[in-house]
Design a protein around this motif. Structure first.
Motif, PDB file in Angstrom:
ATOM      1  N   TYR A   1      85.914 154.312 -27.254  1.00 16.97           N
ATOM      2  CA  TYR A   1      86.676 153.299 -27.986  1.00 16.97           C
ATOM      3  C   TYR A   1      87.287 152.309 -27.002  1.00 16.97           C
ATOM      4  O   TYR A   1      87.805 152.691 -25.955  1.00 16.97           O
ATOM      5  CB  TYR A   1      87.775 153.990 -28.793  1.00 16.97           C
ATOM      6  CG  TYR A   1      88.662 153.063 -29.576  1.00 16.97           C
ATOM      7  CD1 TYR A   1      88.189 152.393 -30.693  1.00 16.97           C
ATOM      8  CD2 TYR A   1      89.976 152.858 -29.199  1.00 16.97           C
ATOM      9  CE1 TYR A   1      89.005 151.546 -31.419  1.00 16.97           C
ATOM     10  CE2 TYR A   1      90.810 152.004 -29.918  1.00 16.97           C
ATOM     11  CZ  TYR A   1      90.317 151.346 -31.021  1.00 16.97           C
ATOM     12  OH  TYR A   1      91.121 150.500 -31.739  1.00 16.97           O
ATOM     13  N   ASP A   2      87.239 151.030 -27.347  1.00 12.39           N
ATOM     14  CA  ASP A   2      87.860 149.951 -26.569  1.00 12.39           C
ATOM     15  C   ASP A   2      89.057 149.430 -27.356  1.00 12.39           C
ATOM     16  O   ASP A   2      88.881 148.693 -28.333  1.00 12.39           O
ATOM     17  CB  ASP A   2      86.844 148.839 -26.324  1.00 12.39           C
ATOM     18  CG  ASP A   2      87.441 147.580 -25.702  1.00 12.39           C
ATOM     19  OD1 ASP A   2      88.656 147.546 -25.402  1.00 12.39           O
ATOM     20  OD2 ASP A   2      86.685 146.606 -25.526  1.00 12.39           O
ATOM     21  N   PRO A   3      90.296 149.805 -26.956  1.00  8.79           N
ATOM     22  CA  PRO A   3      91.472 149.334 -27.690  1.00  8.79           C
ATOM     23  C   PRO A   3      91.813 147.875 -27.407  1.00  8.79           C
ATOM     24  O   PRO A   3      92.661 147.300 -28.088  1.00  8.79           O
ATOM     25  CB  PRO A   3      92.586 150.257 -27.182  1.00  8.79           C
ATOM     26  CG  PRO A   3      92.169 150.592 -25.783  1.00  8.79           C
ATOM     27  CD  PRO A   3      90.658 150.686 -25.840  1.00  8.79           C
ATOM     28  N   ASP A   4      91.155 147.269 -26.408  1.00  7.10           N
ATOM     29  CA  ASP A   4      91.486 145.903 -25.992  1.00  7.10           C
ATOM     30  C   ASP A   4      90.611 144.836 -26.639  1.00  7.10           C
ATOM     31  O   ASP A   4      90.823 143.644 -26.408  1.00  7.10           O
ATOM     32  CB  ASP A   4      91.365 145.794 -24.466  1.00  7.10           C
ATOM     33  CG  ASP A   4      92.255 146.793 -23.763  1.00  7.10           C
ATOM     34  OD1 ASP A   4      93.430 146.926 -24.150  1.00  7.10           O
ATOM     35  OD2 ASP A   4      91.764 147.477 -22.836  1.00  7.10           O
TER      36      ASP A   4
ATOM     37  N   SER B   1      91.390 145.599 -34.474  1.00  8.54           N
ATOM     38  CA  SER B   1      91.170 147.031 -34.740  1.00  8.54           C
ATOM     39  C   SER B   1      90.395 147.722 -33.618  1.00  8.54           C
ATOM     40  O   SER B   1      89.901 148.826 -33.807  1.00  8.54           O
ATOM     41  CB  SER B   1      90.410 147.203 -36.068  1.00  8.54           C
ATOM     42  OG  SER B   1      89.150 146.557 -36.003  1.00  8.54           O
ATOM     43  N   GLY B   2      90.278 147.085 -32.461  1.00  8.36           N
ATOM     44  CA  GLY B   2      89.548 147.693 -31.356  1.00  8.36           C
ATOM     45  C   GLY B   2      88.044 147.627 -31.602  1.00  8.36           C
ATOM     46  O   GLY B   2      87.572 146.904 -32.473  1.00  8.36           O
TER      47      GLY B   2
ATOM     48  N   GLN C   1      87.862 154.236 -23.576  1.00 10.52           N
ATOM     49  CA  GLN C   1      88.395 155.596 -23.700  1.00 10.52           C
ATOM     50  C   GLN C   1      87.286 156.533 -24.161  1.00 10.52           C
ATOM     51  O   GLN C   1      86.886 156.506 -25.317  1.00 10.52           O
ATOM     52  CB  GLN C   1      89.567 155.610 -24.681  1.00 10.52           C
ATOM     53  CG  GLN C   1      90.702 154.724 -24.239  1.00 10.52           C
ATOM     54  CD  GLN C   1      91.725 154.486 -25.329  1.00 10.52           C
ATOM     55  OE1 GLN C   1      91.431 154.560 -26.523  1.00 10.52           O
ATOM     56  NE2 GLN C   1      92.947 154.168 -24.914  1.00 10.52           N
TER      57      GLN C   1
END
Length: 176
Positions: free
Chosen positions: A74-77, A82-83, A135
């Motif tokens: 997952y890419d929160p940036d 919503s990533g 992540q």
């Protein structure tokens, strides 16, 4: 006197309590905490030119009661609000403790569509000039999830978090 009784009780409890289980840990020969991803793990498309290969992931210290695993990237940036889901796989069999990079998942595993619109791993590809975090997380689940590959990443994420006994994450970075 009371202080001595409390200390004695704490000492006795420590001596008779079971040893702590090994910590659930994710590792990889291909990626490392806080380190830049190599071109092998970069998407091919959207202006990026990588090999779009999933890295090898290995975990240990599996908690008692684990029935299956889930792996997410997952890419929160991502500038979406919503990533960005790069990979979501679940119902990985309990006996599996390694996913060799670039290979098919074990039988019985389910992969969802990533946010590129393809099933499976989709590598890093942030907008030019931005550094993004990726992540890589493994969850030990207390059940196999009663879901199929048509569910959203959000619903699968809810179910993974609701059934997670433990998780471990490596956060790598990438910029172009």
């Amino acid at each position: 006197m009371i202080r001595n009784m409390v200390l004695s009780a704490l000492l006795a409890a420590t001596m008779v309590s079971p040893a702590l289980a090994n910590e659930f840990t994710l590792s990889s020969p291909d990626i490392a905490e806080g380190q830049q991803l190599s071109n092998a793990y970069v998407f091919q498309g959207f202006g990026c030119e990588g090999s779009n290969t999933a890295p090898t992931l290995t975990w240990s210290g599996v908690p008692e009661g684990t029935k299956s695993f889930a792996v997410t990237v997952y890419d929160p940036d991502a500038p979406t609000g919503s990533g960005w889901w790069h990979w979501f796989a679940f119902n990985i069999p309990v006996g599996v403790t390694e996913l060799p990079g670039g290979e098919a998942l074990p039988s019985g595993s389910i992969e969802l569509s990533n946010d590129y619109g393809a099933t499976g791993f989709g590598g890093a590809c942030p907008p030019p000039g931005e550094v993004h975090r990726y992540q890589f997380t493994v969850h030990a689940l207390g059940t196999k999830l009663d879901l199929d590959n048509s569910v959203s990443n959000a619903l699968a994420g809810f179910m993974v978090n609701a059934n997670s006994l433990a998780s471990s994450t490596i956060t790598a970075v990438y910029n172009r």
